[in-house]
Motif scaffolding. Structure first.
Motif, PDB file in Angstrom:
ATOM      1  N   GLU A 108       7.237 -48.522  -9.683  1.00  0.00           N
ATOM      2  CA  GLU A 108       6.977 -47.797 -11.089  1.00  0.00           C
ATOM      3  C   GLU A 108       5.588 -48.184 -11.589  1.00  0.00           C
ATOM      4  O   GLU A 108       5.459 -49.573 -11.812  1.00  0.00           O
ATOM      5  N   VAL A 151      11.153 -45.428 -16.043  1.00  0.00           N
ATOM      6  CA  VAL A 151      11.555 -44.721 -14.481  1.00  0.00           C
ATOM      7  C   VAL A 151      12.290 -45.853 -13.869  1.00  0.00           C
ATOM      8  O   VAL A 151      13.306 -45.597 -13.142  1.00  0.00           O
ATOM      9  N   ASN A 202       3.748 -43.271 -13.539  1.00  0.00           N
ATOM     10  CA  ASN A 202       4.181 -42.891 -14.630  1.00  0.00           C
ATOM     11  C   ASN A 202       2.780 -42.967 -15.624  1.00  0.00           C
ATOM     12  O   ASN A 202       2.446 -43.811 -16.185  1.00  0.00           O
ATOM     13  N   ASP A 211       6.133 -39.234 -13.292  1.00  0.00           N
ATOM     14  CA  ASP A 211       7.267 -39.477 -14.004  1.00  0.00           C
ATOM     15  C   ASP A 211       7.989 -38.238 -14.502  1.00  0.00           C
ATOM     16  O   ASP A 211       9.153 -38.236 -14.477  1.00  0.00           O
TER      17      ASP A 211
END
Ligand SMILES: Cc1ncc(C[n+]2csc(CCOP(=O)(O)OP(=O)(O)O)c2C)c(N)n1
Ligand SMILES: [Mg+2]
Length: 337
Positions: free
Chosen positions: A241, A198, A180, A152
């Motif tokens: 993500e 994100v 992340n 991230d």
């Protein structure tokens, strides 16, 4: 697991194999941790402990011809792509039998025949390389795709946005996989970014994207199945993500004073291996069989360390070979004076 079984379920034997892959990464990095603590690893070692389901769930959909790029936290990705554990460990402890003859180390694993085109310690530096490999595949009319794993924190680098913009403009076959874990080194996401998700970065560029629980192997597997199929179909880039947690420090030796005991306990409770184990127990797989899978991985990696240690140390005289500069420039800087 039901939802996954309904859509592209690979079957119980494959789930057990993938569970074993989680264990192989955990056991591999357990060895790296021991080696690093003993001073046998030159430089830093960053472990992906707690994040293994992302590597396994995504790489399950890749072939050798697909290009993989990773970051400073890349052991799991390279292992899940199918690279040899012994050659990886030999690389990490600086042996000439290593993937890069001991020149690269933990943060620079490369295994071109297996499509691992590189790890890098430069945060975000892998992103344009992945787009480049995707562009090459597109230009050559190949079916291969390019996959890049990054954290991230890398989305704070300008190069992330430049790469995404061009990838969408040129409809490149690249899958961006963001792990992340809520931290960039010792700084939490809340402290260094006003953008929590994100995935939100995909919208202004018109890029397809999804967020998935990165500690849930079947969920990652299913999301990556969709994402890779889409990228392979020529529909352009995709951002996946994966929300996850690192159970260890930023690097081996990080005392983690910036995290509370409660936070660490909560993260440990989300362990992706324990979670997958509960799923498989729920599917009536015997506890003994699952324990044996973990034990086999631990034995494999202990043997891999012994094999790696048997290799000759990298030769310092070779340090400047395989670099861009001409050998004559490396031989004797003082010559001709
Ligand atoms: C260009 C660059 N800037 C800073 C660093 C120092 N650095 C190493 S890891 C890291 C944090 C990366 O965070 P993230 O991308 O979220 O990956 P994670 O470590 O969480 O897996 C930073 C800032 C670096 N290696 N490269
Ligand atoms: Mg991070």
């Amino acid at each position: 697991m039901r939802a996954v079984i309904d859509t592209g379920d690979p079957g119980l034997e494959e789930w057990k194999r993938l569970f074993g892959q989680l264990w192989r990464i955990r056991a591999f990095e357990g060895q790296v941790q021991t080696l690093a603590a003993a001073g046998e690893v030159p430089g830093f070692a960053h472990l992906s402990t707690g994040q293994e389901a992302v590597a396994v769930g995504v790489c399950a959909h890749l072939g050798r011809e697909d290009a993989l790029f990773t970051s400073h936290r890349g052991h799991g990705h390279v292992l899940a792509k199918g690279s040899d554990a012994r050659a990886m460990l030999a690389e990490i402890i600086g042996r000439s039998t290593g993937l890069c003859q001991g020149h690269g180390g933990s943060m620079h694993l490369v295994d071109a025949p297996n499509g691992v085109l590189g790890a890098t310690g430069v945060v975000g530096g892998n992103l344009p390389l992945a787009a480049g490999a995707a562009w090459a595949a597109q230009a050559r009319g190949k079916a291969a795709i390019s996959v890049v794993f990054f954290g991230d924190g890398a989305t704070g680098a300008g190069i992330f946005h430049e790469t995404v913009n061009l990838s969408v403009l040129w409809q490149l076959p690249v899958l961006f996989v963001c792990e992340n874990n809520g931290y960039a080194e010792f700084t939490s996401r809340e402290e260094h970014s006003t953008v929590g998700s994100v995935r939100a970065f995909a919208d202004p560029y018109g890029m397809a994207a999804a967020t998935v629980d990165g500690n849930d192997l079947p969920a990652v597997f299913e999301a990556a199945r969709e994402a890779t199929a889409r990228v392979r179909s020529g529909a352009g880039p995709y951002l996946l993500e994966c929300m996850t947690h690192r159970m260890a420090g930023h690097y081996v030796g990080d005392a983690q004073h910036y995290r509370s005991r409660e936070e660490l306990a909560a993260v440990t409770a989300k362990c992706p291996i324990e979670r997958m184990k509960r799923r498989l127990l729920g599917l009536a797989v015997a506890r003994e069989e699952l324990d044996a899978i973990g034990e086999a991985a631990i034995r494999e990696m202990a043997q891999a360390v012994a094999d790696a240690r048997a290799g000759a140390p990298a030769d310092p005289r070779m340090a400047l070979c395989h670099v861009y500069g001409a050998p004559a420039l490396q031989a004797n800087p003082g010559a001709g004076e």
